[in-house]
Design a protein around this motif. Sequence first.
Motif, PDB file in Angstrom:
ATOM      1  N   GLU A 164       0.839  -1.197   0.000  1.00 12.66           N
ATOM      2  CA  GLU A 164       0.000   0.000   0.000  1.00 12.66           C
ATOM      3  C   GLU A 164       0.872   1.243   0.000  1.00 12.66           C
ATOM      4  N   VAL A 165       0.488   2.200  -0.796  1.00 10.73           N
ATOM      5  CA  VAL A 165       1.139   3.508  -0.824  1.00 10.73           C
ATOM      6  C   VAL A 165       0.063   4.535  -0.486  1.00 10.73           C
ATOM      7  N   GLU A 166       0.134   5.046   0.708  1.00  8.00           N
ATOM      8  CA  GLU A 166      -0.889   5.978   1.181  1.00  8.00           C
ATOM      9  C   GLU A 166      -0.327   7.402   1.155  1.00  8.00           C
ATOM     10  N   VAL A 167      -0.915   8.242   0.348  1.00  9.96           N
ATOM     11  CA  VAL A 167      -0.536   9.650   0.264  1.00  9.96           C
ATOM     12  C   VAL A 167      -1.613  10.459   0.975  1.00  9.96           C
ATOM     13  N   LYS A 168      -1.209  11.183   1.986  1.00 10.27           N
ATOM     14  CA  LYS A 168      -2.208  11.906   2.767  1.00 10.27           C
ATOM     15  C   LYS A 168      -1.611  13.201   3.297  1.00 10.27           C
ATOM     16  N   ALA A 169      -2.461  14.128   3.574  1.00  7.73           N
ATOM     17  CA  ALA A 169      -2.097  15.373   4.261  1.00  7.73           C
ATOM     18  C   ALA A 169      -2.933  15.441   5.534  1.00  7.73           C
ATOM     19  N   HIS A 170      -2.314  15.766   6.618  1.00  5.63           N
ATOM     20  CA  HIS A 170      -3.027  15.774   7.883  1.00  5.63           C
ATOM     21  C   HIS A 170      -2.473  16.879   8.782  1.00  5.63           C
ATOM     22  N   THR A 171      -3.208  17.213   9.788  1.00  7.07           N
ATOM     23  CA  THR A 171      -2.783  18.170  10.799  1.00  7.07           C
ATOM     24  C   THR A 171      -2.431  17.400  12.057  1.00  7.07           C
ATOM     25  N   ARG A 172      -1.220  17.547  12.526  1.00  3.72           N
ATOM     26  CA  ARG A 172      -0.789  16.898  13.765  1.00  3.72           C
ATOM     27  C   ARG A 172      -0.930  17.910  14.904  1.00  3.72           C
ATOM     28  N   ARG A 173      -1.770  17.578  15.840  1.00  2.00           N
ATOM     29  CA  ARG A 173      -2.046  18.491  16.954  1.00  2.00           C
ATOM     30  C   ARG A 173      -1.282  18.032  18.191  1.00  2.00           C
ATOM     31  N   TYR A 174      -0.479  18.938  18.746  1.00  4.04           N
ATOM     32  CA  TYR A 174       0.300  18.661  19.945  1.00  4.04           C
ATOM     33  C   TYR A 174      -0.411  19.274  21.148  1.00  4.04           C
ATOM     34  N   SER A 175      -0.563  18.494  22.198  1.00  4.86           N
ATOM     35  CA  SER A 175      -1.142  18.997  23.449  1.00  4.86           C
ATOM     36  C   SER A 175      -0.011  19.508  24.335  1.00  4.86           C
ATOM     37  N   ARG A 176      -0.101  20.759  24.749  1.00  7.86           N
ATOM     38  CA  ARG A 176       0.936  21.392  25.558  1.00  7.86           C
ATOM     39  C   ARG A 176       0.331  21.797  26.898  1.00  7.86           C
ATOM     40  N   PRO A 177       0.484  20.941  27.901  1.00  2.00           N
ATOM     41  CA  PRO A 177      -0.111  21.260  29.222  1.00  2.00           C
ATOM     42  C   PRO A 177       0.412  22.588  29.750  1.00  2.00           C
ATOM     43  N   ALA A 178      -0.493  23.343  30.367  1.00  4.31           N
ATOM     44  CA  ALA A 178      -0.156  24.673  30.894  1.00  4.31           C
ATOM     45  C   ALA A 178       0.016  24.606  32.411  1.00  4.31           C
ATOM     46  N   TYR A 179       0.914  25.440  32.915  1.00  7.07           N
ATOM     47  CA  TYR A 179       1.195  25.521  34.354  1.00  7.07           C
ATOM     48  C   TYR A 179       1.234  26.998  34.754  1.00  7.07           C
TER      49      TYR A 179
END
Length: 590
Positions: A164-179
């Motif tokens: 399989e050759v999967e070509v995709k575009a996606h948004t990677r969301r990072y969770s940044r805990p706040a202090y």
Amino acid sequence: MEVTTTAHSSDGVQPIVCFTSDEPAPFAQETIIITKQQDIEQRCRINYLEAQQIRDKAKIKALEEEIILKDAKINDLNKRLFGKSSEKSKKQNSEKNTNNSDQAPKRNRGQQPGSPGHGRTNRPNLPLVHAAPLDLPDEQKKCPDCGLPHIRKPELDKQSDVIEVEVKAHTRRYSRPAYTRNQGCTCDNHLPTIITAPPPPTLIPHSSYDVSFWVEAILNKYRYGQPANRYLQGLQDLGCPVSPGTLAGGLKNLAHLFDPILEALYIRQMGEKIFHNDETRWEVFVEIEGKVGSRWYLWVTRSQSVIFYCIDPSRSATVPGAHFAGLQNDLVIIICDRYSAYKKLARLADNIILAFCWAHVRRDFLDAGRAFAELNEWGLDWKERIGNIYHLNKLRLEHWNPELPLSEQSKQFTQCQQTLQDALQRMHDEASKGIMQDNNKQQNKSQASKRSNSAQIKQKKVYQSLLDHWQGLTVFVENPDVPMDNNLGENAIRGPVTGRKSYYGSGSIWSAELAAALFSITQTLGVWDINQRHWLMAYLTACAENAGKAPQDINSFIPWLMDETRRAELTRPYPSQAPPANSVQTHLNS
């Protein structure tokens, strides 16, 4: 003016005119008396008309020669565009015609039926994803007649691999805990009110595009030769629309990141001794004072370990002169075509020797044969002679020891060397003889009757060009490490030419300079068998981690400076992340 006409006849009667009789016509018996002035005028007019006739005949002959030459050019162009590509000799064609009835059927292209195959291609770098088992439905797990269940045999289980050759575009969301600061903390350390981990590193500050986005953009345009608009259109089809200005502005901001790599390539190349040079047009749609039009030139210099490009609005000798200004060796050899800029460069630089390309000489003879039918056999004969020189040189190189000088080579090499020199001397003598015969009209009278004047002129030009460049054409004899042609240089420039035909050059000077830089880097990586995608991901990631600047130490990205382990790592394809098993199962169920 007084004119007196007197007729003489025996019986006083005008004789009858008879054109079949041997007797003179009646007007031959008449005497016409004109003045001296009229005689002079008539003679002058006769001389004038005779001179006009001579000039007209010469003009007609020149026009006929011009028509023959133009017809030859048209014939040559038609054969190039519509004709079959064939360089078989006359003898081979005659044998083919005589044995046409006994000729075996034409062999189909590709692998022949019944021949052993090479098996399935091994792909050790592809990640393996274990999908959910493809089991039988419950109603098929029992006999359809008696209803008894089938017996499970795990040792006989089968596997089916699907690539399989999967070509995709996606948004990677990072969770940044706040202090926030503890209320009991009274330290004066200027901490912010809200404390979070820094965002992921990016090449361009405050940009939401990852390194992989720019790597794909660079490879699509500068390696695969696709226009940027096509890449953006593909992203839009994947649900990720990007404006052309975003892509152009981002590439402009990234251009400076490759300067240290480009400088390292140049320094490395200037320490080498043999170069292949070529140039091609490159459109840059920018108005420059003093320059007419948008035609620039892309120059390539290829050495053993580096392929270096530069872009310039000029095609003069100053461009290669500026490039080779940093040479570190006392004597170098440049393999090139017969363009005058290289000749001027060699005249100005005492440490440069030009080695001309035999493939261009071979083309001269074939073009002459295609243009004039009477030169066809002559051109094919010289084509075979040049092919024999290639063959003799190949036999010589089989016995060549690069670590020994020519005087200390083996006996087999010396014999092959002498055979090669004798064949070249015969070619030189033949060309010289052809020039001398063409200059001597008396000696060439029989040949002139067989060939038109235009064909003789063309033949003489080919001979003269061969003799004029003979010194550069024979550089390879005393330097066995020098190839006979410039095919390596011309092959290097094919990729950029393909890109030029797709996106038709550059729209700005910085874009043209970036194209030259990335052509240099990507093709040099190819010389070292380094995976270009893997290298770009590693290098641009290091730039992103250095706040969008080139890393301080670039040795791990220079092919000849990195260790064997690092080079072997970058030679492999970029390690792709396998999708989770549930996504594969969802795809199979759909």
